[in-house]
Design a protein around this motif. Sequence first.
Motif, mmCIF file in Angstrom:
data_model
loop_
_atom_site.group_PDB
_atom_site.id
_atom_site.type_symbol
_atom_site.label_atom_id
_atom_site.label_comp_id
_atom_site.label_asym_id
_atom_site.label_seq_id
_atom_site.Cartn_x
_atom_site.Cartn_y
_atom_site.Cartn_z
ATOM 1 N N LYS A 70 75.731 -2.803 47.130
ATOM 2 C CA LYS A 70 74.513 -3.310 47.748
ATOM 3 C C LYS A 70 73.369 -2.304 47.694
ATOM 4 O O LYS A 70 72.214 -2.668 47.889
ATOM 5 N N SER A 71 73.680 -1.041 47.482
ATOM 6 C CA SER A 71 72.653 -0.014 47.654
ATOM 7 C C SER A 71 72.208 0.643 46.368
ATOM 8 O O SER A 71 71.360 1.524 46.389
ATOM 9 N N GLY A 72 72.758 0.235 45.217
ATOM 10 C CA GLY A 72 72.308 0.841 43.968
ATOM 11 C C GLY A 72 72.623 2.312 43.931
ATOM 12 O O GLY A 72 73.768 2.734 44.038
ATOM 13 N N ALA A 73 71.576 3.129 43.830
ATOM 14 C CA ALA A 73 71.786 4.567 43.698
ATOM 15 C C ALA A 73 72.350 5.199 44.960
ATOM 16 O O ALA A 73 72.997 6.235 44.895
ATOM 17 N N GLY A 74 72.120 4.620 46.113
ATOM 18 C CA GLY A 74 72.712 5.171 47.308
ATOM 19 C C GLY A 74 71.750 5.942 48.176
ATOM 20 O O GLY A 74 70.539 5.991 47.951
ATOM 21 N N ALA A 75 72.302 6.569 49.206
ATOM 22 C CA ALA A 75 71.491 7.224 50.225
ATOM 23 C C ALA A 75 70.659 8.370 49.663
ATOM 24 O O ALA A 75 69.576 8.658 50.163
ATOM 25 N N GLU A 76 71.182 9.037 48.649
ATOM 26 C CA GLU A 76 70.454 10.189 48.107
ATOM 27 C C GLU A 76 69.062 9.800 47.627
ATOM 28 O O GLU A 76 68.073 10.483 47.900
ATOM 29 N N GLU A 77 68.973 8.672 46.928
ATOM 30 C CA GLU A 77 67.687 8.221 46.408
ATOM 31 C C GLU A 77 66.746 7.842 47.541
ATOM 32 O O GLU A 77 65.582 8.242 47.570
ATOM 33 N N PHE A 78 67.239 7.065 48.503
ATOM 34 C CA PHE A 78 66.401 6.628 49.601
ATOM 35 C C PHE A 78 65.933 7.802 50.453
ATOM 36 O O PHE A 78 64.810 7.804 50.962
ATOM 37 N N THR A 79 66.789 8.798 50.627
ATOM 38 C CA THR A 79 66.410 9.973 51.406
ATOM 39 C C THR A 79 65.241 10.704 50.754
ATOM 40 O O THR A 79 64.297 11.122 51.430
ATOM 41 N N LEU A 80 65.295 10.865 49.445
ATOM 42 C CA LEU A 80 64.206 11.537 48.743
ATOM 43 C C LEU A 80 62.904 10.757 48.850
ATOM 44 O O LEU A 80 61.826 11.336 49.014
ATOM 45 N N ILE A 81 62.992 9.429 48.779
ATOM 46 C CA ILE A 81 61.792 8.596 48.928
ATOM 47 C C ILE A 81 61.223 8.759 50.330
ATOM 48 O O ILE A 81 60.014 8.935 50.512
ATOM 49 N N ASP A 82 62.095 8.717 51.349
ATOM 50 C CA ASP A 82 61.648 8.867 52.736
ATOM 51 C C ASP A 82 61.041 10.236 52.991
ATOM 52 O O ASP A 82 60.189 10.397 53.874
ATOM 53 N N GLN A 83 61.475 11.241 52.243
ATOM 54 C CA GLN A 83 60.929 12.595 52.396
ATOM 55 C C GLN A 83 59.574 12.755 51.723
ATOM 56 O O GLN A 83 58.965 13.814 51.794
ATOM 57 N N GLY A 84 59.120 11.704 51.066
ATOM 58 C CA GLY A 84 57.803 11.736 50.440
ATOM 59 C C GLY A 84 57.800 12.238 49.013
ATOM 60 O O GLY A 84 56.729 12.505 48.454
ATOM 61 N N LYS A 85 58.985 12.365 48.411
ATOM 62 C CA LYS A 85 59.039 12.786 47.016
ATOM 63 C C LYS A 85 58.400 11.723 46.130
ATOM 64 O O LYS A 85 58.496 10.527 46.398
ATOM 65 N N SER A 86 57.730 12.163 45.072
ATOM 66 C CA SER A 86 57.163 11.212 44.122
ATOM 67 C C SER A 86 58.280 10.534 43.357
ATOM 68 O O SER A 86 59.391 11.062 43.242
ATOM 69 N N MET A 87 57.981 9.355 42.806
ATOM 70 C CA MET A 87 59.008 8.637 42.059
ATOM 71 C C MET A 87 59.403 9.389 40.789
ATOM 72 O O MET A 87 60.527 9.265 40.321
ATOM 73 N N VAL A 88 58.482 10.175 40.244
ATOM 74 C CA VAL A 88 58.829 10.997 39.079
ATOM 75 C C VAL A 88 59.875 12.034 39.480
ATOM 76 O O VAL A 88 60.838 12.281 38.758
ATOM 77 N N GLU A 89 59.694 12.635 40.661
ATOM 78 C CA GLU A 89 60.657 13.624 41.143
ATOM 79 C C GLU A 89 62.004 12.975 41.457
ATOM 80 O O GLU A 89 63.067 13.524 41.131
ATOM 81 N N VAL A 90 61.963 11.814 42.108
ATOM 82 C CA VAL A 90 63.199 11.119 42.452
ATOM 83 C C VAL A 90 63.956 10.737 41.185
ATOM 84 O O VAL A 90 65.168 10.960 41.066
ATOM 85 N N SER A 91 63.249 10.151 40.237
ATOM 86 C CA SER A 91 63.893 9.751 38.993
ATOM 87 C C SER A 91 64.460 10.951 38.244
ATOM 88 O O SER A 91 65.555 10.884 37.689
ATOM 89 N N GLY A 92 63.729 12.056 38.250
ATOM 90 C CA GLY A 92 64.182 13.255 37.556
ATOM 91 C C GLY A 92 65.473 13.809 38.123
ATOM 92 O O GLY A 92 66.255 14.448 37.408
ATOM 93 N N THR A 93 65.725 13.541 39.420
ATOM 94 C CA THR A 93 66.957 13.996 40.047
ATOM 95 C C THR A 93 68.171 13.248 39.513
ATOM 96 O O THR A 93 69.251 13.814 39.321
ATOM 97 N N PHE A 94 67.991 11.941 39.267
ATOM 98 C CA PHE A 94 69.113 11.090 38.890
ATOM 99 C C PHE A 94 69.216 10.849 37.391
ATOM 100 O O PHE A 94 70.290 10.530 36.885
#
Length: 273
Positions: A70-94
């Motif tokens: 149900k959650s796709g990438a999981g909590a790690e991705e959502f946490t980074l988004i909630d922390q204000g990381k840019s989508m480029v940064e979030v994507s680069g992590t995964f």
Amino acid sequence: MSVKYGEIATVGKVKAEIRERVAVVTLADPPGNGVGLQVTNRILELLDEYEQNETVRCVLFTHEGDDFSKSGAGAEEFTLIDQGKSMVEVSGTFRPSGLKLVERIDTYPKPTIAVGKGLCLGAAYSLFSCCDIRIAGSSLRLYNPDFYMGIASDWGLTGSRLPIWLGRNRMMDLTYFGEEMSAEELYHIGAVTKVVPDEQLSELGWAAAKKMSTASPTVVKYFKQALRRAIYNNLEENVAKEVEDADIVLAMDDSKYGSQAFSRGELYDWQCK
């Protein structure tokens, strides 16, 4: 959309065991069953281990709970988004592990099979779709929400491999209407191998994996190599372009607003911006 993915997303656990000649890899963190960075890296480790293990003749991917993920990438991705990381940064992590996972399963020398029911979202959609054989419970819904999150695929699957595997028109159907398509509709476009009743999924999936485990390892290995040579043209260039285009899209506000809305269980209204 009633499910708030940010609330049910979990870091994710993976169970692994070898039964007879089948390696069983289970997403074991329901209800989210997140396929985030930790899970992806763990699956890659297991695939390396099973390739070297002569006992293993087939790898079966399955899940606990009512949904493959149900959650796709999981909590790690959502946490980074909630922390204000840019989508480029979030994507680069995964992205590196995601690209490697798709490539690894696509080129894996042993048979792979995925069995799933319920919702199969995002990163888990990639895991499920890459397998040689994909058996769906009648409740399965594959969903890649990229269009409605304002992001672009960057794992070398949706923009590079699936169009070859499924064809142009079927990709349009799957991408635009994937959430509404039933398991039977997914079968008719070639996204799943077969559809079985949910209550028989485990039994029939295991039977298929056992059968695949009796195939000649040498024949399987060289057949899959020949198949890739026959269907791919400039795959590496296409994947590189997919990643390049994704970075352009991810740098736009669409990605930020769309992802935040989606994590709240909403669909973003693109006309309001």
